[in-house]
Scaffold this motif. Sequence first.
Motif, PDB file in Angstrom:
ATOM      1  N   THR F 200       0.820  -1.209   0.000  1.00  0.00           N
ATOM      2  CA  THR F 200       0.000   0.000   0.000  1.00  0.00           C
ATOM      3  C   THR F 200       0.850   1.254   0.000  1.00  0.00           C
ATOM      4  N   GLN F 201       1.850   1.260   0.863  1.00  0.00           N
ATOM      5  CA  GLN F 201       2.747   2.426   0.884  1.00  0.00           C
ATOM      6  C   GLN F 201       3.411   2.622  -0.474  1.00  0.00           C
ATOM      7  N   ALA F 202       3.809   1.528  -1.078  1.00  0.00           N
ATOM      8  CA  ALA F 202       4.474   1.627  -2.383  1.00  0.00           C
ATOM      9  C   ALA F 202       3.527   2.239  -3.407  1.00  0.00           C
ATOM     10  N   GLU F 203       2.277   1.810  -3.384  1.00  0.00           N
ATOM     11  CA  GLU F 203       1.315   2.356  -4.343  1.00  0.00           C
ATOM     12  C   GLU F 203       1.066   3.838  -4.092  1.00  0.00           C
ATOM     13  N   GLN F 204       0.938   4.179  -2.809  1.00  0.00           N
ATOM     14  CA  GLN F 204       0.735   5.606  -2.495  1.00  0.00           C
ATOM     15  C   GLN F 204       1.922   6.439  -2.955  1.00  0.00           C
ATOM     16  N   ALA F 205       3.096   5.872  -2.828  1.00  0.00           N
ATOM     17  CA  ALA F 205       4.301   6.605  -3.241  1.00  0.00           C
ATOM     18  C   ALA F 205       4.249   6.896  -4.735  1.00  0.00           C
ATOM     19  N   VAL F 206       3.857   5.894  -5.514  1.00  0.00           N
ATOM     20  CA  VAL F 206       3.804   6.104  -6.959  1.00  0.00           C
ATOM     21  C   VAL F 206       2.726   7.125  -7.293  1.00  0.00           C
ATOM     22  N   ILE F 207       1.589   6.955  -6.705  1.00  0.00           N
ATOM     23  CA  ILE F 207       0.504   7.916  -6.957  1.00  0.00           C
ATOM     24  C   ILE F 207       0.917   9.321  -6.529  1.00  0.00           C
ATOM     25  N   GLY F 208       1.619   9.391  -5.432  1.00  0.00           N
ATOM     26  CA  GLY F 208       2.012  10.706  -4.895  1.00  0.00           C
ATOM     27  C   GLY F 208       3.113  11.387  -5.681  1.00  0.00           C
ATOM     28  N   GLY F 209       3.704  10.658  -6.633  1.00  0.00           N
ATOM     29  CA  GLY F 209       4.685  11.321  -7.489  1.00  0.00           C
ATOM     30  C   GLY F 209       6.140  11.029  -7.176  1.00  0.00           C
ATOM     31  N   LYS F 225       4.578  -9.666  -7.530  1.00  0.00           N
ATOM     32  CA  LYS F 225       3.199  -9.250  -7.794  1.00  0.00           C
ATOM     33  C   LYS F 225       3.046  -7.729  -7.819  1.00  0.00           C
ATOM     34  N   LEU F 226       3.849  -7.079  -6.992  1.00  0.00           N
ATOM     35  CA  LEU F 226       3.697  -5.633  -6.831  1.00  0.00           C
ATOM     36  C   LEU F 226       4.244  -4.843  -8.023  1.00  0.00           C
ATOM     37  N   VAL F 227       5.324  -5.325  -8.606  1.00  0.00           N
ATOM     38  CA  VAL F 227       5.992  -4.544  -9.645  1.00  0.00           C
ATOM     39  C   VAL F 227       5.059  -4.140 -10.780  1.00  0.00           C
ATOM     40  N   PRO F 228       4.309  -5.051 -11.396  1.00  0.00           N
ATOM     41  CA  PRO F 228       3.430  -4.613 -12.498  1.00  0.00           C
ATOM     42  C   PRO F 228       2.378  -3.603 -12.047  1.00  0.00           C
ATOM     43  N   LYS F 229       1.888  -3.772 -10.831  1.00  0.00           N
ATOM     44  CA  LYS F 229       0.919  -2.766 -10.322  1.00  0.00           C
ATOM     45  C   LYS F 229       1.551  -1.379 -10.278  1.00  0.00           C
ATOM     46  N   LEU F 230       2.780  -1.334  -9.775  1.00  0.00           N
ATOM     47  CA  LEU F 230       3.448  -0.039  -9.662  1.00  0.00           C
ATOM     48  C   LEU F 230       3.752   0.533 -11.050  1.00  0.00           C
ATOM     49  N   ARG F 231       4.131  -0.334 -11.965  1.00  0.00           N
ATOM     50  CA  ARG F 231       4.394   0.152 -13.332  1.00  0.00           C
ATOM     51  C   ARG F 231       3.110   0.725 -13.943  1.00  0.00           C
ATOM     52  N   ASN F 232       2.010   0.066 -13.684  1.00  0.00           N
ATOM     53  CA  ASN F 232       0.736   0.571 -14.227  1.00  0.00           C
ATOM     54  C   ASN F 232       0.374   1.912 -13.623  1.00  0.00           C
TER      55      ASN F 232
END
Lengths: 288, 288, 288, 288, 288, 288
Positions: F200-209, F225-232
Amino acid sequence: MDLLTPSLNHLIDAWLDEDLGRGDLSAIAIQNDIVQAHWIAKQKGIFCGGLVVEHLFKRIDQNIELQLLVNDGEGFTTGQKLLKLQGRARSLLAGERTALNVAMHLSGIATTTSKLVAELKNFQVQLADTRKTTPGLRVLEKYATRCGGGINHRQGLDDAAMLKENHIAWLDGDISAGIHKIKSNSPWPAKIIVEAETATQAEQAVIGGADGVLLDELPPEEVLKLVPKLRNLAALRKQEKNCNQIVIEVSGVDPSNLKAYASTGIDLISSSAPITKSSWIDFSMRYE
Amino acid sequence: MDLLTPSLNHLIDAWLDEDLGRGDLSAIAIQNDIVQAHWIAKQKGIFCGGLVVEHLFKRIDQNIELQLLVNDGEGFTTGQKLLKLQGRARSLLAGERTALNVAMHLSGIATTTSKLVAELKNFQVQLADTRKTTPGLRVLEKYATRCGGGINHRQGLDDAAMLKENHIAWLDGDISAGIHKIKSNSPWPAKIIVEAETATQAEQAVIGGADGVLLDELPPEEVLKLVPKLRNLAALRKQEKNCNQIVIEVSGVDPSNLKAYASTGIDLISSSAPITKSSWIDFSMRYE
Amino acid sequence: MDLLTPSLNHLIDAWLDEDLGRGDLSAIAIQNDIVQAHWIAKQKGIFCGGLVVEHLFKRIDQNIELQLLVNDGEGFTTGQKLLKLQGRARSLLAGERTALNVAMHLSGIATTTSKLVAELKNFQVQLADTRKTTPGLRVLEKYATRCGGGINHRQGLDDAAMLKENHIAWLDGDISAGIHKIKSNSPWPAKIIVEAETATQAEQAVIGGADGVLLDELPPEEVLKLVPKLRNLAALRKQEKNCNQIVIEVSGVDPSNLKAYASTGIDLISSSAPITKSSWIDFSMRYE
Amino acid sequence: MDLLTPSLNHLIDAWLDEDLGRGDLSAIAIQNDIVQAHWIAKQKGIFCGGLVVEHLFKRIDQNIELQLLVNDGEGFTTGQKLLKLQGRARSLLAGERTALNVAMHLSGIATTTSKLVAELKNFQVQLADTRKTTPGLRVLEKYATRCGGGINHRQGLDDAAMLKENHIAWLDGDISAGIHKIKSNSPWPAKIIVEAETATQAEQAVIGGADGVLLDELPPEEVLKLVPKLRNLAALRKQEKNCNQIVIEVSGVDPSNLKAYASTGIDLISSSAPITKSSWIDFSMRYE
Amino acid sequence: MDLLTPSLNHLIDAWLDEDLGRGDLSAIAIQNDIVQAHWIAKQKGIFCGGLVVEHLFKRIDQNIELQLLVNDGEGFTTGQKLLKLQGRARSLLAGERTALNVAMHLSGIATTTSKLVAELKNFQVQLADTRKTTPGLRVLEKYATRCGGGINHRQGLDDAAMLKENHIAWLDGDISAGIHKIKSNSPWPAKIIVEAETATQAEQAVIGGADGVLLDELPPEEVLKLVPKLRNLAALRKQEKNCNQIVIEVSGVDPSNLKAYASTGIDLISSSAPITKSSWIDFSMRYE
Amino acid sequence: MDLLTPSLNHLIDAWLDEDLGRGDLSAIAIQNDIVQAHWIAKQKGIFCGGLVVEHLFKRIDQNIELQLLVNDGEGFTTGQKLLKLQGRARSLLAGERTALNVAMHLSGIATTTSKLVAELKNFQVQLADTRKTTPGLRVLEKYATRCGGGINHRQGLDDAAMLKENHIAWLDGDISAGIHKIKSNSPWPAKIIVEAETATQAEQAVIGGADGVLLDELPPEEVLKLVPKLRNLAALRKQEKNCNQIVIEVSGVDPSNLKAYASTGIDLISSSAPITKSSWIDFSMRYE
């Protein structure tokens, strides 16, 4: 106190590192309790270094408390307590030797100065120091000569100009040209002094606008005759703007000859003796 | 030369800055031609400082050439040329005072040392210095005492341990415990010295395994009786591993009393006099 | 503590500047509240660096409070709290990485040392370090080997002398001459050690008056035979003044071979392994 | 050159470290060939900084060759080549920005100074700087005002004394007492200046023996009336020993008002404008 | 505050030594009582330097108390009190000039920056500084531009790479190769910027993978046309991994032309004007 | 070479002083002839430190000549000659230990790095270092990891920002707010990285810029599993201006697990192991 500049801190750090090196090997032998100590004079003299020593101990350990019983510039007798200290034993040991070294050295200078100054007490002449100071200690040694009743000459090559023997030779003897070049390039408050080895040079210096003339190794009887001439030349030039009172100084004076020079009408005797000929005054640090 | 460490460079820089401050005001008066100069001794003595002075001038200007005519540790007479210099006039002037100050100071120490050493020449005793050195100049002053024929004592609190009066007091007199604590925490090559104010302390020090005993302010006749006792105690402990020859040293010796101590069978007389009681030797720098 | 010299302050400042550079960019993201934190060990080991770390944080901000829960030289287990901290969040963040780096590195050395020392526990042999230390950290790394139960060898080129392979070659093998030259130029408390690559050199060193002999890369069986010979030679010279007990040391020892050497009668095994072969011990700083 | 002191080396090192940080990331992109470059002026002005820039590049790499085409203190026009450089590309890039920054800044000061000085060319008045200088650059900025035709005021708090508004207030207005205290504690060549906010203060300063009077923010018509009074008071005291010519100075002058003050008979106008109000002169470094 | 690194302490010490030299000669004239003072703005502007000034005074004397009435980055009007001070008179005098100099200089930069930023307020463009900063003051001057509403460009040669005119020439124009070499040798977070003097270079930079393109001295109408092209090229490369958004910047902009550039769709205008073209803001320190 | 900054000179001076202390006691034993020497590798590995060592010897004595036979970053085998030296014997001895220490330490890091890098050779993943570096040696240790084939992470707290566990906690988890605050206060080229302990933190980081996400101690299967989500998420935000490609990094990886992580699609593995877990490579300096 105006000595307490950042550069004094750097100096103190370097002194402590010099003695402590990679750390005091003996400290491990003792508990690090809070202890009291004091300094005792083993000779009489004029004290100098108290302010520096206090600052030095505080720099090792802010919890050290030091009380000066004799202030810088004051006299003390054999056996007199000079200061009291309280702090951790290892902290006191870390600073002890360095603190004693600096104060014993400076008090030696103050004491020697005060003896020379005492010889001049019935004369209108002041004793000034020179640039012959121990490398690294100029500001403190000059402070010590003040504590001993002397006055300071210039502090370095940058706060007053002096045309010395070689400058004059390289100027082909044209003292006036030298003074002019310096005046137009120096900060306006900087005075210009000429070191004269002959009466003629001294006269040219006054005519050329010097603020001070330093008569180097002239015999007292020659100085006696020269001083009124120089005062007259200075009086003449005072009509003009930009010309100041002349300060007449002698140097190269053997201490035994001090009074002979003192009665010639000069303003200053500059001497390196308080710094180059003085012995340290012996102090002892005693723990209670 | 083993003095030429980076920390000497930093010291030289600080000395030069001390004298030059914001820049030499008088330099503007002269052309910056290449000139020759030499140093003349105005007194006789033992020279010290040549290597440092050469390094100092090179640090100002790599094109200055300096030739030593007298080496560190060699004697010179009044009027003798000590060294020759060639370089830009302003560069030589920038270093002149500082260079003379350091060499005159160090030569004073070497000369005073050599006089004391001369008094000991028929004895099996060496003269050692102490930690009473001018702050900032310890390495150089100790080099000067070597140039004068003395030997160096420890260089700082870190290269040998010493139990002094106060350590012993804080140890409740248990010298042996102190030695033990230090031995187990010090680098193995570090020697341990005990400053003894009484014969008993001296004996305890030897028994406890000290490498050296410093007899402080004991009268010569007491020292004379004590030395064989200490040698015997040391001979006994030599059976054991880890115990060394004892070095017996006296301190607090008045120079007038040197010979009386020298004949007591001790190894060393340590004295601060070469540093705390010496005057500078007068040199003059003459341009040609 | 005898490590706390001015030069340690300068070292700490340089470390902090190295990490902070032109200022922590992330600090702006947080309030600068007073927070608590502690350190947790993620492996077991011997702690080293607590005193330095406390000093480091105080140097950033005098209001930081640090309480050591494990002292330098004490063991800890995985998960154990090592110290507690309280202070402004930005001040703690400014020192966190540097403080951890120094303590993790030093604790690694202390831990590795203690393992080697443990192997020697039934022998009369001590483990000493060498001059193979990380540039800039010698005093601290040597402190770490002490914390791990080792002892220190000389601290630098200046507190003991050592004739090594090349000195001996340049002396054309005349070890005795080399020892003599050094003895007459060194501070009297400085010991002289000879690194011997052959039995003959070792014997010459003892005869020549060395304080220590370092047997470099000799096989244990050769050492075993050589030690009594050297002890005998040393016993003979003990009759003479100025000759000490010999300290026999081996170097170049593979850690797997430690016990084979330990039983040869030597005094010391010197090894760089605690410094050159150790890994950092992992600590974590946790905010509460 | 008298600017080239060890402290200038330390300053240059700090400047370079400031820009290079942990090393130039872009340098890797290029071959490290020997290349030529020159500096072009993009505006006209008075050049200052050539000597410092030459020293800076040599400090990076002794093999860099720099030839000054315009000397410090000389004028240049837009498009004029100021200097030529040859050296390794990465060495030149390492110093480029810092060298340009210092010379553009100093040339800005020299140029602004020269414009103010030009306005005073038909008057017997000189333009002096103040202690309002950019921290870290005082010696160089004061050199730049000299290059622009100005003269320097005191260089710091230590080479001349000044009683300012607050000193006088704390002395309860007793200017004469203040002058006396300073005179008896300062090096004899140090001049004493009094900042006067009223005519009465100015008169007291002259009577009290000041070497200079700084009239702060007095209107030109008041200055015009005051100057002859002060000259008369100074002439009277010249009869006495130890009293010098008075130097009369004004400060707080708006540049637009310069000529009004210049014709009042004063000696100096001191102004911080060349340093606090000047823009950098734009130079460009072009590789060939 | 993230500016308060050890290197700031060293900077402050150097500044103070620069002004104090061998000690304040005027201090002797006054009692060293505890006094109050405040700073008054003599012009309006944006304040910068309060945190540094507070730290500076504390470094002279920990007992000085300073209360900021205006924070860094806040505006003030003529006559407004900026801060209040209390401490020993001599301590305040020791820091006064240096503290005012740094704050007046930094506030000048912040104020000039804020004026330029105000012109951009209706645009999506930010104002960035450059590496044209006064030697020794980069961190503080960049802090001042932030206080004025600007943003910082890279802080030195080490925290971002830039291919400039000469790099490109030495690469025979192969921008892509240069970017590649730098990327494979730089810390991964370091961005790479290309200074383009032509549209073609700018396009090559984007294609080559630059993070930023700096359009140097291109006329606004050319920039206007180029920006969408560069955005398109950047959008294309975004498909690929490792390629970022392009930041488009212009430099060499005359302040009068700011708005013309601001409306071209660029991201940044970088300008040295706040540092190279700003005047100091005048403050006065008044004792109560 | 871009490492050769003034601060490297200061570092080298400090290292030499650390070993030389008050001067090499053993040097007196030998003639100071010009001699030849070379370095031999006693193990195989990757060389690092040649440039620094050359600079170090030149700093002791400009007449020392050093020829590198293996360049930084190149491999060597056991017994291979690494470099040749010629110079005065005492000068070579003065630098020998320090030079070997630095090169053996750095070569150990380069060698360890190269082994880890070799494991990643079939993957699109790079090995990066961390801020876990030996205090005082960061620039050099990071240079060593580059020599070993790794890449550098940020060099300090000032050239990239990182929101770590505690920052996020103090922000009450609002990663986006933290990123925003940092972006508006940092130099524009500074990247912002978020250390995420959960998906979750990783996703927020990407969204946050964020520019980079550091996945700390997440198991490889979770990373996969997380890497493709973050790339998207990153692809989505690329539509917006100012948002960059995301760099995905893992840390806290056990070396045995390297390949499991390498195949998850991440960009970087950051590891302190090359610095905290490496042993020195053994070199020997042999005189001829």
